[in-house]
Write an enzyme that holds these catalytic residues in place. Structure first.
Site, PDB file in Angstrom:
ATOM      1  N   TYR A 165      44.380  20.840  31.546  1.00  0.00           N
ATOM      2  CA  TYR A 165      45.727  20.279  31.733  1.00  0.00           C
ATOM      3  C   TYR A 165      45.926  19.053  30.841  1.00  0.00           C
ATOM      4  O   TYR A 165      46.896  18.985  30.079  1.00  0.00           O
ATOM      5  CB  TYR A 165      45.926  19.916  33.206  1.00  0.00           C
ATOM      6  CG  TYR A 165      47.298  19.405  33.529  1.00  0.00           C
ATOM      7  CD1 TYR A 165      48.408  20.233  33.452  1.00  0.00           C
ATOM      8  CD2 TYR A 165      47.493  18.083  33.933  1.00  0.00           C
ATOM      9  CE1 TYR A 165      49.677  19.760  33.758  1.00  0.00           C
ATOM     10  CE2 TYR A 165      48.748  17.606  34.247  1.00  0.00           C
ATOM     11  CZ  TYR A 165      49.846  18.447  34.158  1.00  0.00           C
ATOM     12  OH  TYR A 165      51.105  17.978  34.469  1.00  0.00           O
ATOM     13  N   LYS A 169      48.457  19.023  27.610  1.00  0.00           N
ATOM     14  CA  LYS A 169      49.661  18.179  27.695  1.00  0.00           C
ATOM     15  C   LYS A 169      49.647  17.114  26.597  1.00  0.00           C
ATOM     16  O   LYS A 169      50.712  16.722  26.099  1.00  0.00           O
ATOM     17  CB  LYS A 169      49.748  17.537  29.087  1.00  0.00           C
ATOM     18  CG  LYS A 169      50.237  18.490  30.161  1.00  0.00           C
ATOM     19  CD  LYS A 169      51.709  18.812  29.946  1.00  0.00           C
ATOM     20  CE  LYS A 169      52.334  19.489  31.131  1.00  0.00           C
ATOM     21  NZ  LYS A 169      53.786  19.663  30.966  1.00  0.00           N
TER      22      LYS A 169
HETATM   23  N1  LIG Z   1      54.241  17.365  40.046  1.00  0.00           N
HETATM   24  C1  LIG Z   1      53.748  16.337  39.398  1.00  0.00           C
HETATM   25  O1  LIG Z   1      53.222  15.386  40.016  1.00  0.00           O
HETATM   26  C2  LIG Z   1      53.815  16.254  37.902  1.00  0.00           C
HETATM   27  C3  LIG Z   1      53.364  15.069  37.294  1.00  0.00           C
HETATM   28  C4  LIG Z   1      53.431  14.966  35.909  1.00  0.00           C
HETATM   29  C5  LIG Z   1      53.982  15.997  35.160  1.00  0.00           C
HETATM   30  N2  LIG Z   1      54.419  17.154  35.781  1.00  0.00           N
HETATM   31  C6  LIG Z   1      54.977  18.213  34.932  1.00  0.00           C
HETATM   32  O2  LIG Z   1      56.256  18.593  35.423  1.00  0.00           O
HETATM   33  C7  LIG Z   1      56.494  19.983  35.164  1.00  0.00           C
HETATM   34  C8  LIG Z   1      56.853  20.700  36.456  1.00  0.00           C
HETATM   35  O3  LIG Z   1      55.788  20.531  37.376  1.00  0.00           O
HETATM   36  P1  LIG Z   1      55.898  20.944  38.917  1.00  0.00           P
HETATM   37  O4  LIG Z   1      55.100  19.956  39.673  1.00  0.00           O
HETATM   38  O5  LIG Z   1      57.313  21.200  39.270  1.00  0.00           O
HETATM   39  O6  LIG Z   1      55.053  22.318  38.879  1.00  0.00           O
HETATM   40  P2  LIG Z   1      55.139  23.632  39.802  1.00  0.00           P
HETATM   41  O7  LIG Z   1      55.716  23.304  41.119  1.00  0.00           O
HETATM   42  O8  LIG Z   1      53.792  24.255  39.725  1.00  0.00           O
HETATM   43  O9  LIG Z   1      56.193  24.536  39.018  1.00  0.00           O
HETATM   44  C9  LIG Z   1      55.855  25.020  37.745  1.00  0.00           C
HETATM   45  C10 LIG Z   1      56.942  25.921  37.250  1.00  0.00           C
HETATM   46  O10 LIG Z   1      56.488  26.479  36.001  1.00  0.00           O
HETATM   47  C11 LIG Z   1      56.731  27.852  36.021  1.00  0.00           C
HETATM   48  N3  LIG Z   1      55.786  28.571  35.160  1.00  0.00           N
HETATM   49  C12 LIG Z   1      54.442  28.576  35.186  1.00  0.00           C
HETATM   50  N4  LIG Z   1      53.957  29.382  34.224  1.00  0.00           N
HETATM   51  C13 LIG Z   1      55.028  29.894  33.583  1.00  0.00           C
HETATM   52  C14 LIG Z   1      55.203  30.792  32.505  1.00  0.00           C
HETATM   53  N5  LIG Z   1      54.170  31.379  31.884  1.00  0.00           N
HETATM   54  N6  LIG Z   1      56.459  31.085  32.098  1.00  0.00           N
HETATM   55  C15 LIG Z   1      57.520  30.524  32.707  1.00  0.00           C
HETATM   56  N7  LIG Z   1      57.433  29.690  33.747  1.00  0.00           N
HETATM   57  C16 LIG Z   1      56.200  29.385  34.171  1.00  0.00           C
HETATM   58  C17 LIG Z   1      56.680  28.289  37.477  1.00  0.00           C
HETATM   59  O11 LIG Z   1      57.613  29.338  37.644  1.00  0.00           O
HETATM   60  P3  LIG Z   1      57.303  30.880  37.932  1.00  0.00           P
HETATM   61  O12 LIG Z   1      55.951  30.915  38.605  1.00  0.00           O
HETATM   62  O13 LIG Z   1      58.448  31.292  38.790  1.00  0.00           O
HETATM   63  O14 LIG Z   1      57.349  31.520  36.590  1.00  0.00           O
HETATM   64  C18 LIG Z   1      57.254  27.063  38.188  1.00  0.00           C
HETATM   65  O15 LIG Z   1      58.652  27.142  38.295  1.00  0.00           O
HETATM   66  C19 LIG Z   1      55.220  20.508  34.505  1.00  0.00           C
HETATM   67  O16 LIG Z   1      55.389  20.490  33.106  1.00  0.00           O
HETATM   68  C20 LIG Z   1      54.176  19.504  34.921  1.00  0.00           C
HETATM   69  O17 LIG Z   1      53.094  19.448  34.022  1.00  0.00           O
HETATM   70  C21 LIG Z   1      54.336  17.297  37.127  1.00  0.00           C
END
Ligand SMILES: NC(=O)c1ccc[n+]([C@@H]2O[C@H](COP(=O)([O-])OP(=O)(O)OC[C@H]3O[C@@H](n4cnc5c(N)ncnc54)[C@H](OP(=O)(O)O)[C@@H]3O)[C@@H](O)[C@H]2O)c1
Length: 242
Positions: A165, A169
């Protein structure tokens, strides 16, 4: 051309992506919600549409070039341009761990989705992004990709052992900067958004911030005016060091 904006958010079926889609639509944009699973994202789009928002679900697997191509063709036929692209889809692959232990296929999975997928989507949509006046591209980043924070032994980020990860990133951050450089002299701005630790499937349900709070910085960067930043990473308190 009208001021109306067409936005696409990848990984909009849940979490932060879903909230970015909602907030952009609340600003009056037409928002396309991408997901690997069309049925899942159609259910989300239906909920948002019931709140009066202009949203459409599309099938978009960032790991599948055919899926990306079909989505871009659809956007072109339907809208002829793309004003806002938010590359939000990302994974922490199962088995992600320290440098000394990680399996090659786990590292590969992280790069497939978080880097190669992001670049694939962006390349395919770039011709449509160039057709929009003052388009914005936002890539979701994380403190775990910050060299400044991960190299600081006093930072919690230095204790997290997910090489796949973090390194993918960090590569996505470089994609952000290099694309911004490639597009200098155009009216397209490219930035990265760090949402902070948000309660989602990825962030863990006990995380301190809501997905909606995390979405706000991406929405801000997706709507900055012409004199806004490019090649920067921001959180909701301002610019961060890479
Ligand atoms: N949550 C945090 O604390 C946090 C912190 C820093 C950064 N981020 C970043 O914020 C973003 C969203 O994170 P989140 O926490 O909302 O994650 P999440 O709840 O795991 O959601 C991830 C999303 O990505 C989609 N996805 C995964 N693989 C995919 C693929 N091959 N093609 C298309 N869609 C795909 C999933 O949709 P489907 O499974 O429906 O395709 C889901 O909607 C990410 O880039 C993550 O790195 C999150």
């Amino acid at each position: 051309m009208s001021n109306h904006k067409i936005a696409l958010v990848t990984g909009a079926s849940r979490g932060i992506g879903r909230e970015i889609a909602r907030q952009l639509a609340e600003l009056g944009q037409t928002v396309l919600l991408g997901s690997r699973d069309l049925g899942r994202v159609q259910a989300v789009a239906k909920e948002l549409a019931e709140d009066g928002l202009d949203v459409t679900a599309i099938q978009l697997d960032v790991n599948d070039p055919e899926s990306i191509r079909a989505a871009a063709k659809w956007v072109e036929a339907e809208h002829g341009r793309l004003d806002v692209l938010v590359n939000n889809a990302a994974i922490i692959p199962e088995g992600d761990t320290a440098v000394s232990e990680i399996a090659a296929n786990v590292l590969r999975q992280a790069f497939e989705t978080n880097v190669i997928g992001l670049v694939g989507v962006t390349q395919e949509l770039l011709p449509l992004i160039r057709k929009a006046p003052g388009a914005r591209i936002v890539n979701l980043s994380t403190s775990l990709a910050s060299f400044t924070q991960v190299a600081d032994p006093a930072s919690r980020m230095s204790t997290v052992r997910t090489l796949g990860y973090n390194s993918s990133k960090a590569a996505a951050n470089m994609v952000t900067v290099m694309l911004a450089n490639e597009l200098r002299g155009t009216d397209i701005l490219v930035n990265a958004a760090d949402p902070g630790n948000c309660a989602t499937e990825m962030g863990g349900w006990d995380a301190p911030r809501t997905a909606s709070q995390g979405a706000a910085v991406a929405v801000h960067l997706a709507t900055v005016p012409a004199d806004g930043p490019t090649a920067e990473v921001h959180t909701d308190t301002g610019r961060l060091p890479w």
